[in-house]
Design a protein around this motif. Structure first.
Motif, mmCIF file in Angstrom:
data_model
loop_
_atom_site.group_PDB
_atom_site.id
_atom_site.type_symbol
_atom_site.label_atom_id
_atom_site.label_comp_id
_atom_site.label_asym_id
_atom_site.label_seq_id
_atom_site.Cartn_x
_atom_site.Cartn_y
_atom_site.Cartn_z
ATOM 1 N N SER A 175 106.514 82.238 21.800
ATOM 2 C CA SER A 175 105.668 82.207 20.743
ATOM 3 C C SER A 175 104.621 80.925 20.838
ATOM 4 C CB SER A 175 106.410 81.987 19.523
ATOM 5 O OG SER A 175 107.209 83.260 19.540
ATOM 6 N N GLN A 176 105.269 79.701 21.069
ATOM 7 C CA GLN A 176 104.384 78.509 21.279
ATOM 8 C C GLN A 176 103.330 78.555 22.144
ATOM 9 O OE1 GLN A 176 107.210 75.162 21.619
ATOM 10 N NE2 GLN A 176 108.048 75.413 19.607
ATOM 11 N N ILE A 177 103.706 79.087 23.111
ATOM 12 C CA ILE A 177 102.638 79.305 24.262
ATOM 13 C C ILE A 177 101.417 80.303 23.876
ATOM 14 C CG2 ILE A 177 102.121 80.181 26.635
ATOM 15 C CD1 ILE A 177 104.748 78.891 27.299
ATOM 16 N N VAL A 178 101.948 81.188 23.186
ATOM 17 C CA VAL A 178 100.945 82.385 22.702
ATOM 18 C C VAL A 178 100.115 81.692 21.434
ATOM 19 C CG1 VAL A 178 100.711 84.713 21.322
ATOM 20 C CG2 VAL A 178 102.528 84.202 23.036
ATOM 21 N N LEU A 179 100.537 80.872 20.910
ATOM 22 C CA LEU A 179 99.933 79.968 19.725
ATOM 23 C C LEU A 179 98.842 79.171 20.473
ATOM 24 C CD1 LEU A 179 102.325 79.220 17.117
ATOM 25 C CD2 LEU A 179 100.592 80.758 16.850
ATOM 26 N N ALA A 180 98.948 79.035 21.817
ATOM 27 C CA ALA A 180 97.973 78.096 22.495
ATOM 28 C C ALA A 180 97.056 78.933 22.605
ATOM 29 C CB ALA A 180 98.761 77.268 23.693
ATOM 30 N N GLY A 181 96.889 80.157 22.928
ATOM 31 C CA GLY A 181 95.678 80.880 22.976
ATOM 32 C C GLY A 181 95.686 81.505 24.457
ATOM 33 N N LYS A 182 94.640 81.895 25.043
ATOM 34 C CA LYS A 182 94.319 82.515 26.230
ATOM 35 C C LYS A 182 95.031 81.884 27.286
ATOM 36 C CE LYS A 182 90.401 85.171 24.837
ATOM 37 N NZ LYS A 182 88.790 85.539 25.197
#
Length: 509
Positions: A175-182
């Protein structure tokens, strides 16, 4: 002889059935409950009865206990007296001055009953074990929701970065990586903040550069990121709830928490309904709480009964060999009941329970180190004999039976039809002549074709009738002799068909 009677609006003292003194309550419901709970002080009453000391009979056990605490010798009334007081309660209230007349006493009693019920409901709602039950149920529901959302997040973001799903197991890190964006905007700092080691961060960076996932629009990415944010919020809330449950269990049910653990104890508490209900249960019930389906299946089908329910989550049961789990679960359940009873009466922590449980578990592990012959047998495969399956089986059986009988009927009908055609053909041959042979041949073909297409007695009746009608019309054309022969033939065929009908009915029976 003094009679001290507890009423809903106060305490009254009678001497030889005459009112001596009345002590009204300030707050009827609250004071009445405090007397019932043996928490009231009753200073005025004690001061009044103190000089008398003897010859005091009391209508309520709690009131008698309070008086005895204050060194007043009081005795309970006999049952006949208590029944009389209960039946004449409105009159006693009027005589005591708590109401002007009977109707007012009755209306006051009604208001008192409603107030008492409301206070009971409030008291139950304030029970701390009910809050523990709500907290543990919330924790389980958050787990379910978070698991569903995490699956959706992996599927959705996987369209953009599919290689990430195989590398990262933790949903928080994902989830933290997804929050970082593309994937193009992922940097080493993002991986470090998500708590990944350098080796994994390098691998993710390499995969991001060679990813075969498609591009994701900004609108879709914003929604996916909001899902990831919800998952992280759920994670934080779960941590808080877990800590809250542990703290509350140590406060409300310390012994139960020591025997079962905070989470398992709270879940069993939730299944029982309250700490009081859990304390009143037998150990065998606690052992299989959470395995109700298996229990009723065992009662219904005669299968092996369950050895444990929620207790399987206990570390001792979970880590034990299969053949020891039931015995360990029984020992834990026995100690859990005692622990719940100690907690209900607020006797504090009892360390002996946990020590005795550890000794018993060690005994079981040594005594049953190897499985017995019965326990080495493979467990029987469960076959659900529900009513539906029985109906299905019955239905199939009946259907099979019906199909067999239909098959038999068809064969018999075909056989009968064949015999009949053969007999009919032989009769027609006996009649001689080309026309008769043609008639016999046509009728056989028609009848054979119809009998093969149609099934059942009705079709047979129609078929026989058509044949007779056709045969009768043709025979009329051939002349008088042939008509007489045909008449004889119809009589014979009617009698034979009747016999066949009787035979087929008999076979059906």
């Amino acid at each position: 002889m003094y009679s001290v009677i507890l009423t809903e609006f106060g305490i009254v003292v009678f001497k030889d059935e005459k009112l001596e003194k009345a002590f009204p309550f300030k707050d009827a419901v609250r004071d009445y409950i405090s007397v019932k709970k043996k928490e009231s002080k009753l200073n005025e009453l004690v001061n009044y009865l103190g000089p008398l000391q003897r010859g005091i009979s009391v209508s309520d056990e709690s009131l008698m206990t309070l008086l005895k605490k204050n060194s007043i010798d009081a005795q309970m009334m006999e049952e006949l007296e208590l029944e009389e007081i209960q039946s004449t309660k409105p009159q006693i209230i009027v005589d005591s001055g708590f109401a002007k007349n009977i109707s007012e006493a009755l209306s006051k009693l009604r208001e008192f009953a409603m107030g008492l019920s409301s206070s009971k409901v409030t008291e139950v709602s304030e029970s701390p074990d009910l809050h523990i039950i709500q907290a543990i149920n919330s924790l389980d529901e958050i787990d379910k929701i978070a698991n569903g959302l995490s699956s959706r997040l992996r599927e959705w973001y996987g369209l953009h970065f599919p290689e990430l799903d195989n590398i990262i197991d933790s949903i928080n890190g994902y989830s933290q990586i997804v929050l970082a964006g593309k994937r193009e905007s992922l940097t080493k700092k993002v991986y470090e903040e998500a708590g990944f080691p350098d080796s994994k961060a390098d691998m993710i960076a390499l995969l991001a550069s060679k990813s075969r996932g498609g591009d994701i629009s900004d609108i879709n990415l914003a929604i996916v990121q909001s899902i990831a944010k919800q998952i992280l919020n759920f994670h934080d809330l779960r941590k808080k709830l877990e800590a809250h449950v542990e703290l509350e269990m140590e406060t409300v049910a310390p012994n139960l928490s020591a025997i079962l653990g905070a989470a398992v104890g709270a879940r069993i508490l939730g299944k029982a309904g309250s700490l009081k209900k859990l304390a009143s249960m037998p150990a065998s019930t606690i052992q299989i709480i959470g395995a109700e389906k298996a229990l009723f299946r065992s009662l219904k089908t005669g299968a092996q009964p369950p050895k444990h329910g929620l207790l399987f989550q206990h570390a001792m049961v979970h880590a034990a060999p299969r053949w020891q789990r039931g015995k360990i679960a029984r020992a834990i359940a026995a100690k859990a009941v005692i622990a719940a009873r100690v907690d209900v009466y607020g006797e504090g922590i009892n360390k002996m329970l946990l020590e005795k449980l550890n000794i018993r578990v060690n005994e079981i592990s040594k005594k049953y180190e190897t499985p017995t012959e019965r326990e080495t047998r493979k467990p029987e495969l469960f076959r659900e004999h529900t009513g539906e399956s029985r109906r299905r089986e019955g239905g199939d059986f009946r259907r099979r039976e019906g199909s067999d009988s239909r098959r038999e009927g068809g064969e018999s009908r075909r056989r009968e039809g064949g015999d009949f055609r053969r007999r009919e053909g032989s009769d027609s041959r006996r009649e001689g002549g080309e026309s008769r042979r043609r008639e016999g041949g046509e009728s056989r073909r028609r009848e054979g074709g119809e009998s093969r297409r149609r099934e059942g007695g009705e079709s047979r009746r129609r078929e026989g009738g058509d044949f007779r009608r056709r045969e009768g019309s043709d025979s009329r054309r051939e002349g008088g002799e042939s008509r007489r022969e045909n008449k004889n033939y119809r009589e014979r065929t009617d009698s034979k068909s009747n016999k066949n009908k009787k035979r087929s009915k008999f076979e059906r029976r």
